[in-house]
Design a protein around this motif. Structure first.
Motif, PDB file in Angstrom:
ATOM      1  N   SER A   1     -41.317  -9.832 -98.824  1.00 49.99           N
ATOM      2  CA  SER A   1     -42.080  -8.987 -97.902  1.00 49.99           C
ATOM      3  C   SER A   1     -42.073  -9.635 -96.527  1.00 49.99           C
ATOM      4  O   SER A   1     -42.330 -10.839 -96.404  1.00 49.99           O
ATOM      5  CB  SER A   1     -43.522  -8.814 -98.398  1.00 49.99           C
ATOM      6  N   CYS A   2     -41.760  -8.853 -95.488  1.00 53.76           N
ATOM      7  CA  CYS A   2     -41.679  -9.481 -94.172  1.00 53.76           C
ATOM      8  C   CYS A   2     -41.851  -8.476 -93.035  1.00 53.76           C
ATOM      9  O   CYS A   2     -41.555  -7.285 -93.177  1.00 53.76           O
ATOM     10  CB  CYS A   2     -40.349 -10.216 -94.005  1.00 53.76           C
ATOM     11  N   MET A   3     -42.315  -9.014 -91.910  1.00 51.13           N
ATOM     12  CA  MET A   3     -42.285  -8.313 -90.643  1.00 51.13           C
ATOM     13  C   MET A   3     -41.073  -8.837 -89.862  1.00 51.13           C
ATOM     14  O   MET A   3     -40.255  -9.579 -90.400  1.00 51.13           O
ATOM     15  CB  MET A   3     -43.601  -8.514 -89.905  1.00 51.13           C
ATOM     16  N   SER A   4     -40.953  -8.454 -88.601  1.00 54.74           N
ATOM     17  CA  SER A   4     -39.709  -8.754 -87.867  1.00 54.74           C
ATOM     18  C   SER A   4     -39.503 -10.244 -87.625  1.00 54.74           C
ATOM     19  O   SER A   4     -38.404 -10.773 -87.842  1.00 54.74           O
ATOM     20  CB  SER A   4     -39.697  -7.984 -86.543  1.00 54.74           C
TER      21      SER A   4
ATOM     22  N   GLU B   1     -40.682 -12.670 -89.311  1.00 55.63           N
ATOM     23  CA  GLU B   1     -40.454 -13.289 -90.613  1.00 55.63           C
ATOM     24  C   GLU B   1     -39.037 -13.014 -91.115  1.00 55.63           C
ATOM     25  O   GLU B   1     -38.428 -13.868 -91.760  1.00 55.63           O
ATOM     26  CB  GLU B   1     -41.503 -12.783 -91.603  1.00 55.63           C
ATOM     27  N   TYR B   2     -38.511 -11.846 -90.795  1.00 49.24           N
ATOM     28  CA  TYR B   2     -37.128 -11.556 -91.180  1.00 49.24           C
ATOM     29  C   TYR B   2     -36.152 -12.467 -90.433  1.00 49.24           C
ATOM     30  O   TYR B   2     -35.193 -12.980 -91.017  1.00 49.24           O
ATOM     31  CB  TYR B   2     -36.783 -10.093 -90.916  1.00 49.24           C
TER      32      TYR B   2
ATOM     33  N   GLY C   1     -41.478  -4.138 -96.416  1.00 50.03           N
ATOM     34  CA  GLY C   1     -42.398  -4.532 -95.359  1.00 50.03           C
ATOM     35  C   GLY C   1     -42.131  -3.758 -94.083  1.00 50.03           C
ATOM     36  O   GLY C   1     -41.351  -2.800 -94.055  1.00 50.03           O
ATOM     37  N   VAL C   2     -42.759  -4.184 -93.017  1.00 49.77           N
ATOM     38  CA  VAL C   2     -42.659  -3.459 -91.747  1.00 49.77           C
ATOM     39  C   VAL C   2     -41.234  -3.460 -91.212  1.00 49.77           C
ATOM     40  O   VAL C   2     -40.691  -2.414 -90.832  1.00 49.77           O
ATOM     41  CB  VAL C   2     -43.626  -4.056 -90.709  1.00 49.77           C
ATOM     42  N   HIS C   3     -40.596  -4.638 -91.161  1.00 49.52           N
ATOM     43  CA  HIS C   3     -39.253  -4.697 -90.579  1.00 49.52           C
ATOM     44  C   HIS C   3     -38.230  -3.905 -91.392  1.00 49.52           C
ATOM     45  O   HIS C   3     -37.454  -3.128 -90.806  1.00 49.52           O
ATOM     46  CB  HIS C   3     -38.792  -6.150 -90.422  1.00 49.52           C
TER      47      HIS C   3
END
Length: 230
Positions: free
Chosen positions: A107-110, A112-113, A135-137
């Motif tokens: 699971s990640c946002m930008s 974190e990606y 996730g968001v990204h």
């Protein structure tokens, strides 16, 4: 009859490894992982968790929030000596090799990606292990992530129903190429299928799953606020 990778994996124990590519040098509880882990628990899956927070990063995203004035500074709130960042890949590989998950879920946002890309491509993933990311990204850049061929499934939008369907299909040895709210990636052929979106979850269904906090020791529940720890 030819056996697919999902049928092979279901012959092993049902185990899932959650990965959170934390960009801070401090703890945080990702609500998405607690919900997905709750679903896995209810479906009888063994669960493990890898959090990158304890590996020292040169750029600490939490410090950015202090600099911007969002948080007041707190000196070493976890009181833990951070590990060298170059140990992260070795430790993650060791968990995968010893835990032997059937599914790896990220699971990640930008931000974190971006951090994930610094170590995950060098990880050796067993052929029978399915890797999914959400996730968001991934929701915003699903096609980009599908084209990377780093993942078997890219999950977009709300994940509760999608994740439950993935576990059910996996347990039954069925293919995962037609699950709504996902891009299915054929890594060998380097092609992907964009599946249709599913309906939004009704508000009455949002809290029907009890989150799983079993990964998180008491240190995760100490949080800085207004220059103090609570």
């Amino acid at each position: 009859m030819k056996t697919n990778k999902y049928q092979v994996a279901t012959l092993r124990l049902k185990k899932i490894l959650f990965i959170y590519p934390n960009t801070a040098n401090s703890v945080v509880i990702p609500s998405s992982i607690t919900i997905l882990a709750g679903i896995a628990r209810d479906y009888g899956w063994g669960r493990a968790y890898f959090d990158a927070w304890s590996y020292e990063k040169k750029h600490d995203s939490m410090q950015d929030r202090v600099i911007s004035g969002e948080f007041k500074p707190v000196e070493n709130p976890t009181n833990v000596t951070l590990k060298p960042l170059n140990k992260l890949t070795l430790d993650l590989q060791n968990i995968i090799d010893t835990f032997k998950p059937s599914i790896i879920a990220i699971s990640c946002m930008s931000l974190e990606y971006e951090f994930l890309l610094t170590f995950f491509p060098s990880i050796r993933i067993p052929e029978e292990t399915t890797v999914l990311i959400g996730g968001v990204h991934p929701t915003l850049e699903g096609e980009e992530l599908a084209r990377s061929c780093l993942f078997d499934l890219v999950c977009i939008g709300e994940g509760e129903e999608t994740f439950a369907e993935i576990l059910t299909q996996f347990e039954n040895g069925h293919h995962l190429n037609n699950i709504r709210n996902t891009y299915f990636v054929d890594k060998k052929e380097r092609v992907f299928i964009k599946n249709p979106r599913r309906r939004l979850i009704d508000e009455s269904e949002l809290w029907k799953i009890a989150p799983d906090y079993s990964f998180f020791d008491k240190g995760y529940f100490i949080y800085p606020f207004d220059g103090k720890l609570y």
